[in-house]
Design a protein around this motif. Structure first.
Motif, PDB file in Angstrom:
ATOM      1  N   GLY A   1       0.754  -1.300   0.218  1.00  0.00           N
ATOM      2  CA  GLY A   1      -0.142  -0.261   0.138  1.00  0.00           C
ATOM      3  C   GLY A   1       0.903   1.365   0.176  1.00  0.00           C
TER       4      GLY A   1
ATOM      5  N   THR B   1       1.627   3.547  -2.077  1.00  0.00           N
ATOM      6  CA  THR B   1       1.150   4.994  -2.665  1.00  0.00           C
ATOM      7  C   THR B   1       0.292   5.613  -1.856  1.00  0.00           C
ATOM      8  N   GLY B   2      -0.138   4.767  -0.830  1.00  0.00           N
ATOM      9  CA  GLY B   2      -1.665   5.206  -0.164  1.00  0.00           C
ATOM     10  C   GLY B   2      -1.150   6.369   0.867  1.00  0.00           C
ATOM     11  N   ASN B   3      -2.303   6.617   1.546  1.00  0.00           N
ATOM     12  CA  ASN B   3      -2.251   7.786   2.556  1.00  0.00           C
ATOM     13  C   ASN B   3      -1.179   7.507   3.556  1.00  0.00           C
ATOM     14  N   VAL B   4      -1.399   6.547   4.240  1.00  0.00           N
ATOM     15  CA  VAL B   4      -0.271   6.008   5.190  1.00  0.00           C
ATOM     16  C   VAL B   4       1.108   5.605   4.607  1.00  0.00           C
TER      17      VAL B   4
ATOM     18  N   THR C   1       3.388  -1.504  -5.296  1.00  0.00           N
ATOM     19  CA  THR C   1       2.370  -0.858  -6.023  1.00  0.00           C
ATOM     20  C   THR C   1       1.615  -1.801  -7.086  1.00  0.00           C
ATOM     21  N   ARG C   2       0.602  -1.518  -7.383  1.00  0.00           N
ATOM     22  CA  ARG C   2       0.075  -2.339  -8.506  1.00  0.00           C
ATOM     23  C   ARG C   2       0.540  -1.811 -10.031  1.00  0.00           C
TER      24      ARG C   2
ATOM     25  N   HIS D   1      -0.727  -3.687   4.802  1.00  0.00           N
ATOM     26  CA  HIS D   1      -1.759  -2.823   4.551  1.00  0.00           C
ATOM     27  C   HIS D   1      -3.088  -3.828   4.225  1.00  0.00           C
TER      28      HIS D   1
ATOM     29  N   GLN E   1      -6.744  -8.513  -0.608  1.00  0.00           N
ATOM     30  CA  GLN E   1      -6.858  -8.739  -2.221  1.00  0.00           C
ATOM     31  C   GLN E   1      -5.961  -9.914  -2.361  1.00  0.00           C
TER      32      GLN E   1
ATOM     33  N   SER F   1      -3.992  -1.334  11.198  1.00  0.00           N
ATOM     34  CA  SER F   1      -5.170  -2.146  11.938  1.00  0.00           C
ATOM     35  C   SER F   1      -6.261  -0.712  11.934  1.00  0.00           C
TER      36      SER F   1
ATOM     37  N   HIS G   1     -10.338  -6.421  10.571  1.00  0.00           N
ATOM     38  CA  HIS G   1      -9.005  -6.056  11.251  1.00  0.00           C
ATOM     39  C   HIS G   1      -8.476  -7.098  12.191  1.00  0.00           C
TER      40      HIS G   1
ATOM     41  N   PRO H   1      -5.313   3.012  14.371  1.00  0.00           N
ATOM     42  CA  PRO H   1      -5.621   4.291  14.307  1.00  0.00           C
ATOM     43  C   PRO H   1      -7.197   4.515  14.382  1.00  0.00           C
ATOM     44  N   GLY H   2      -7.822   5.488  14.966  1.00  0.00           N
ATOM     45  CA  GLY H   2      -8.982   5.880  14.669  1.00  0.00           C
ATOM     46  C   GLY H   2      -9.333   6.582  13.324  1.00  0.00           C
TER      47      GLY H   2
ATOM     48  N   PHE I   1      -9.279   8.682  10.150  1.00  0.00           N
ATOM     49  CA  PHE I   1      -8.197   9.443   9.606  1.00  0.00           C
ATOM     50  C   PHE I   1      -8.833  10.863   9.285  1.00  0.00           C
TER      51      PHE I   1
ATOM     52  N   ASN J   1     -10.285  11.331   5.588  1.00  0.00           N
ATOM     53  CA  ASN J   1     -11.907  11.025   5.462  1.00  0.00           C
ATOM     54  C   ASN J   1     -12.599  12.168   5.049  1.00  0.00           C
TER      55      ASN J   1
HETATM   56  N1  LIG Z   1     -10.228   5.923   6.845  1.00  0.00           N
HETATM   57  C1  LIG Z   1     -10.049   5.449   8.185  1.00  0.00           C
HETATM   58  O1  LIG Z   1     -10.793   6.308   9.080  1.00  0.00           O
HETATM   59  C2  LIG Z   1      -9.429   4.259   8.980  1.00  0.00           C
HETATM   60  C3  LIG Z   1      -9.526   4.254  10.178  1.00  0.00           C
HETATM   61  C4  LIG Z   1      -8.852   3.003  10.777  1.00  0.00           C
HETATM   62  C5  LIG Z   1      -8.268   1.976   9.741  1.00  0.00           C
HETATM   63  N2  LIG Z   1      -8.410   2.265   8.411  1.00  0.00           N
HETATM   64  C6  LIG Z   1      -7.924   1.316   7.602  1.00  0.00           C
HETATM   65  O2  LIG Z   1      -6.606   2.172   6.857  1.00  0.00           O
HETATM   66  C7  LIG Z   1      -6.516   1.288   5.758  1.00  0.00           C
HETATM   67  C8  LIG Z   1      -6.637   2.269   4.446  1.00  0.00           C
HETATM   68  O3  LIG Z   1      -5.255   2.961   4.562  1.00  0.00           O
HETATM   69  P1  LIG Z   1      -4.791   4.167   3.561  1.00  0.00           P
HETATM   70  O4  LIG Z   1      -5.831   5.121   3.434  1.00  0.00           O
HETATM   71  O5  LIG Z   1      -3.286   4.412   3.641  1.00  0.00           O
HETATM   72  O6  LIG Z   1      -4.810   3.370   2.212  1.00  0.00           O
HETATM   73  P2  LIG Z   1      -5.271   3.886   0.605  1.00  0.00           P
HETATM   74  O7  LIG Z   1      -4.433   5.200   0.632  1.00  0.00           O
HETATM   75  O8  LIG Z   1      -6.637   3.782   0.416  1.00  0.00           O
HETATM   76  O9  LIG Z   1      -4.823   2.677  -0.123  1.00  0.00           O
HETATM   77  C9  LIG Z   1      -3.373   2.325  -0.001  1.00  0.00           C
HETATM   78  C10 LIG Z   1      -2.821   1.680  -1.151  1.00  0.00           C
HETATM   79  O10 LIG Z   1      -3.169   0.585  -1.587  1.00  0.00           O
HETATM   80  C11 LIG Z   1      -3.368   0.086  -2.825  1.00  0.00           C
HETATM   81  N3  LIG Z   1      -4.576  -0.720  -2.842  1.00  0.00           N
HETATM   82  C12 LIG Z   1      -5.741  -0.298  -2.556  1.00  0.00           C
HETATM   83  N4  LIG Z   1      -6.719  -1.179  -2.721  1.00  0.00           N
HETATM   84  C13 LIG Z   1      -6.057  -2.173  -3.321  1.00  0.00           C
HETATM   85  C14 LIG Z   1      -6.566  -3.599  -3.530  1.00  0.00           C
HETATM   86  N5  LIG Z   1      -7.627  -3.968  -3.525  1.00  0.00           N
HETATM   87  N6  LIG Z   1      -5.421  -4.417  -3.984  1.00  0.00           N
HETATM   88  C15 LIG Z   1      -4.255  -3.976  -4.258  1.00  0.00           C
HETATM   89  N7  LIG Z   1      -3.687  -2.923  -3.763  1.00  0.00           N
HETATM   90  C16 LIG Z   1      -4.599  -1.994  -3.294  1.00  0.00           C
HETATM   91  C17 LIG Z   1      -2.992   1.281  -3.714  1.00  0.00           C
HETATM   92  O11 LIG Z   1      -1.940   1.228  -4.271  1.00  0.00           O
HETATM   93  P3  LIG Z   1      -1.636   1.260  -5.718  1.00  0.00           P
HETATM   94  O12 LIG Z   1      -2.643   1.633  -6.595  1.00  0.00           O
HETATM   95  O13 LIG Z   1      -0.430   2.041  -5.875  1.00  0.00           O
HETATM   96  O14 LIG Z   1      -1.676  -0.338  -5.847  1.00  0.00           O
HETATM   97  C18 LIG Z   1      -3.324   2.179  -2.438  1.00  0.00           C
HETATM   98  O15 LIG Z   1      -2.598   3.554  -3.016  1.00  0.00           O
HETATM   99  C19 LIG Z   1      -7.816   0.247   5.586  1.00  0.00           C
HETATM  100  O16 LIG Z   1      -7.335  -0.889   5.886  1.00  0.00           O
HETATM  101  C20 LIG Z   1      -8.689   1.109   6.635  1.00  0.00           C
HETATM  102  O17 LIG Z   1      -9.598  -0.036   6.923  1.00  0.00           O
HETATM  103  C21 LIG Z   1      -8.773   3.372   7.909  1.00  0.00           C
END
Ligand SMILES: NC(=O)c1ccc[n+]([C@@H]2O[C@H](COP(=O)([O-])OP(=O)(O)OC[C@H]3O[C@@H](n4cnc5c(N)ncnc54)[C@H](OP(=O)(O)O)[C@@H]3O)[C@@H](O)[C@H]2O)c1
Length: 276
Positions: free
Chosen positions: A6, A8-11, A30-31, A61, A67, A89, A108, A127-128, A130, A133
């Protein structure tokens, strides 16, 4: 060498940045590695190839793990000599125990348990809500001064992705957090209406949040990752946070030595997304 899923993602992007700045060898997954630029010295690789050979640490992640298949991924990690896994988580694991009422927490928690069963060292970062959001309101904010959504008075303590990245990097680089489950929050409890006001102050517009009924919000939310079950869980969570300020966790400051970034700081870092 540390593998970041993950990446390229937020975290994940902040985990990569922190590790690279600390001089660690990093493989960022990354994909689409051809289309992605990572910091100097960081090598990009394709997620689905599961390139874990030579890795000692893994940032895991959830969406990526689900996936690819968690069992396959963890088996590959063990075979490859990974010694430590840091799981991204969620503090939702601490809420309602019944998986039917808390599907996000249950997913999780199951991921955490699978990581624990590997026998490798682990840290689960919990984390709680983000701060990112708030991007869900960006289109409405660019279109006008009113944001329509459910539960204006629901409290969260939004956390900046850079603070989560700093904690996860610490868990990968030092032994301080092995076997621990740091719960992370931002520094202040804010309602949805407060957050929209703060965004307005940052971009110089009188934004306000107008509450819409639960059912209308539910219809708008469903799509993609947000199944009806997830939408219900998120709305139930928000309903339970109305007029209930969130407890603030001391963990970010304790672990990183600096207080968590405020929501106003987060908005300043992302003003462009709101047309500011
Ligand atoms: N939002 C909240 O308030 C919150 C709170 C607590 C926990 N969380 C957890 O934190 C996580 C989200 O973190 P984040 O915001 O850093 O993630 P994100 O930015 O949504 O995604 C991270 C990266 O993962 C890759 N990805 C996403 N979906 C995928 C898939 N189905 N298969 C393969 N690669 C995939 C993508 O990279 P590429 O496109 O480069 O491959 C994406 O840039 C989740 O598990 C969520 O449940 C979220």
């Amino acid at each position: 060498m540390i593998v970041v899923t993950g990446a390229t993602g937020n975290v994940g992007a902040h985990v990569v940045e922190e590790l690279a700045a600390a001089g660690a060898e990093v493989r960022a997954l990354t994909r689409d590695p051809e289309a992605t630029r990572f910091p100097d010295g960081v090598s990009g690789a394709r997620t689905e190839d599961l390139p874990l050979e030579g890795a000692t640490g893994l940032f895991l992640h959830g969406a990526v793990a689900w996936q690819l298949g968690v069992e396959k991924l963890l088996e590959r990690a063990k075979e490859s000599g990974v010694r430590r896994i840091v799981t991204l988580s969620s503090s939702s694991v601490l809420e309602e125990a019944d998986p039917k009422d808390n599907p996000i927490g249950a997913m999780h928690r199951e991921l955490e348990a699978q990581v624990e069963r590997t026998g490798l060292e682990w840290t689960h970062v919990r984390p709680g809500a983000f701060a990112v959001n708030a991007f869900q309101w960006a289109d409405q904010i660019k279109a006008g001064d009113v944001v329509y959504g459910a539960y204006a008075g629901a409290h969260v303590a939004p956390i900046h992705e850079a603070d989560m990245g700093a904690v996860a990097a610490r868990a990968l680089l030092t032994d301080d957090l092995v076997g621990r489950t740091p719960e992370l929050t931002g520094p202040e409890s804010l309602t949805f209406a407060d957050q929209v006001r703060v965004i307005g102050e940052a971009i110089g517009r009188p934004l306000r949040y107008e509450e819409i009924p639960h059912e209308v919000a539910r219809e708008k939310m469903i799509g993609g990752f947000v199944t009806p079950e997830i939408a219900d869980a998120l709305l139930r969570f928000s309903a339970g946070c109305v007029d209930r300020p969130q407890a603030i966790s001391p963990e970010v400051e304790r672990i990183t030595g600096r207080p968590p970034r405020t929501f106003a700081e987060w908005v300043a870092d992302h003003r462009g997304a709101f047309g500011g």
